[in-house]
Write an enzyme that holds these catalytic residues in place. Structure first.
Site, short mmCIF file in Angstrom:
data_model
loop_
_atom_site.label_atom_id
_atom_site.label_comp_id
_atom_site.label_asym_id
_atom_site.label_seq_id
_atom_site.Cartn_x
_atom_site.Cartn_y
_atom_site.Cartn_z
NE ARG A 1 -3.62 -2.32 -0.33
CZ ARG A 1 -3.88 -3.11 -1.35
NH1 ARG A 1 -3.05 -3.14 -2.39
NH2 ARG A 1 -4.94 -3.88 -1.37
CB SER B 1 -12.49 -9.59 -0.95
OG SER B 1 -11.87 -9.66 0.33
#
Length: 402
Positions: free
Chosen positions: A100, A183
Site C-alpha cells: 500500500r 475478496s
C-alpha cells in the site's frame, strides 16, 4: 448529485480496471464533475493490465498511467521489511500491508506530475487499506485531498453497485453479478483471501481457492533442497544463480508453491478496531524469512539479534497500520539496516509437503566457532570460568531471598 465543481478539478484514481473501480471512476466524474487520471500498478499480481487501459479509454480518460513497479516493490519495500524478519502478531508476513505505501506514493507523485488536486482509492471504510493509502498520502503531501467513495456514497450493496453500473453503461461480467465467495488481493509477495465464506473463523477454506500453492498433501513425495544467498541482509541468489529482487522472489514463489509452503489461516486485529479472519499464501516470503534468520544466526552478535527480535513487533505494527513513511519507522529501519552489514552468507532449506526446514547455514565471516562449542577437548574455553560467572549472576537472587 454533483458537488461544487470547484472543490476538485482533477483526481488521480487507483484503478484496477475491475467493476468496483470502474464504478468509482464514473461516480467521481458524476459527483465531482472533475477530470479523472487513472493509475494502475503492476506489483506482480499476475493479471494482464492492458484491459484496464482499454476500459479507461472507453470511459473517456485521457491520462492513463500503467506502470510495472515489481522490482521497486521488492527492492525498496519487501526486502527492507524482511531484514527485520517481520511478522505481524507472530504470523502474518504483511503481504498486503507492504504494497500500500508504494501505491500511495505513486498516487501522490502522479498527482504532482499531472497537476491533480486530489487522489482517490477503492478501499472500504471498514478495512486497513484506507488508512494505509491515506497516511502515506498525507505524509508525502500534507495538503492533498483524498476522496474515498466507500465513505461517501450510498451504494452499500452488490445489487446497488450493479444497478449503478447498468444505468451508466459500465459492462458487468457474468461472474461479477453474484456475490463473490471471498475478496482477494494479490501481488508478488502473496495472495490474501477475506470476507464472505471466510468470515466464520471455524469454517475451513475450500482447497480450490488457493492459487500460488498446491495442497501440501498433493505436493511431491520427494523433498527438494534450495539454497538462498544473502548479501548485507538481502537475498541475491537462488541455487547459485544471481537474480534481480523481483525475479528472485518470483523464483522462490515457484519453488515454495510446488511444495505447498506458505499457507496461513489467521484471525488478526485490524487497526480500525475489529478482528478479521484472513487466509494468506506467501510461499517465497516464507522461504526468505527462514533463510534470512538462518544466516543471521551465524553472523549476528547475540545482543544485536535479540534487540532486533524485541523491536520487530513494533516495526511490524507500524507497517500493518500504515506508518511506512513515519519517522519512527524510518528510525527503526536505520537501526535494522545497521545490523545487516555482516549478514552475508547462505542458507539451505529442505522443502517437503508444506514445510521448509533449515538444514544448513554458512557465512564467509561467521561468529560460529567450532573450537568453542565442541564437546571434545579444547584449548580455548576454560570450563572453570563458568563457576564465577554463575555466582555473579546469582548474587541478586541470593540477596533477594536471603
Amino acid at each position: 448529485m454533483s458537488k461544487t465543481t470547484g472543490d476538485v478539478k482533477k483526481v488521480v484514481l487507483a484503478y484496477s480496471g475491475g467493476l468496483d473501480t470502474s464504478i468509482i471512476l464514473r461516480w467521481l466524474q458524476d459527483t465531482y464533475g472533475c477530470e479523472v487520471v487513472t493509475f494502475t500498478a503492476d506489483i506482480g499480481q499476475g493479471e494482464e493490465l492492458e484491459p484496464a487501459r482499454k476500459k479507461a479509454e472507453m470511459m473517456g480518460i485521457k491520462e492513463i498511467f500503467i506502470e510495472d513497479l515489481t522490482e521497486e516493490f521488492v527492492r525498496d519495500f519487501v526486502f527492507p521489511m524482511f531484514r527485520a524478519n517481520t511478522l505481524y502478531e507472530g504470523t502474518y508476513l504483511l503481504g498486503t500491508s507492504i504494497a500500500r505505501p508504494l501505491i500511495g506514493k505513486r498516487l501522490v507523485e502522479i498527482a504532482q506530475e499531472t497537476g491533480a488536486d486530489a487522489i482517490s482509492h477503492g478501499a472500504t471504510g471498514k478495512g486497513n487499506d484506507q488508512v494505509r493509502f491515506e497516511l502515506t498520502a498525507y505524509a508525502l503531501k500534507p495538503d492533498v485531498k483524498v476522496i474515498a467513495p466507500w465513505r461517501e456514497w450510498d451504494l452499500n450493496s452488490r445489487a446497488s453497485l450493479i444497478a449503478y453500473a447498468e444505468a451508466h453503461q459500465i459492462p458487468v461480467p457474468k461472474d461479477k453479478r453474484g456475490e463473490a465467495p471471498y475478496s482477494m488481493d494479490a501481488n508478488l509477495l502473496h495472495i490474501s483471501y477475506e470476507g464472505k465464506a471466510l468470515e466464520d473463523p471455524w469454517a475451513e477454506p475450500d482447497d480450490d481457492m488457493f492459487r500460488m500453492t498446491v495442497n501440501p498433501e498433493q505436493a511431491p513425495d520427494t523433498p527438494e533442497y534450495v539454497e538462498i544467498d544473502f548479501e548485507k541482509g538481502d537475498a541475491v541468489a537462488v541455487n547459485g544463480e544471481r537474480l534481480s529482487p523481483g525475479k528472485l522472489l518470483r523464483r522462490l514463489n515457484e519453488i515454495g508453491g510446488r511444495h505447498g509452503v506458505g499457507r496461513v489461516d489467521l484471525v488478526e486485529n485490524r487497526f480500525v478496531g475489529m478482528k478479521s479472519r484472513g487466509v494468506y499464501e506467501t510461499p517465497g516470503g516464507t522461504l526468505l524469512l527462514a533463510a534470512h534468520r538462518a544466516v543471521e544466526s551465524v553472523t549476528l552478535d547475540r545482543e544485536a539479534l535479540h534487540l532486533k527480535d524485541e523491536i520487530m513487533p513494533r516495526y511490524a505494527k507500524l507497517i500493518y497500520n500504515g506508518f511506512w513513511f513515519a519517522p519512527e519507522r524510518e528510525a527503526l529501519q536505520a537501526l535494522i539496516d545497521k545490523t545487516q552489514e555482516r549478514v552475508t552468507g547462505t542458507a539451505r532449506l529442505r522443502l517437503y509437503k508444506g514445510s521448509a526446514m533449515v538444514v544448513g547455514r554458512k557465512a564467509p565471516v561467521s561468529l560460529y566457532s567450532m573450537e568453542h562449542v565442541t564437546f571434545e577437548a579444547d584449548d580455548v574455553y576454560d570450563q572453570h570460568d563458568a563457576e564465577g560467572f554463575i555466582k555473579l549472576n546469582a548474587l541478586r537472587l541470593r540477596l533477594g531471598n536471603a
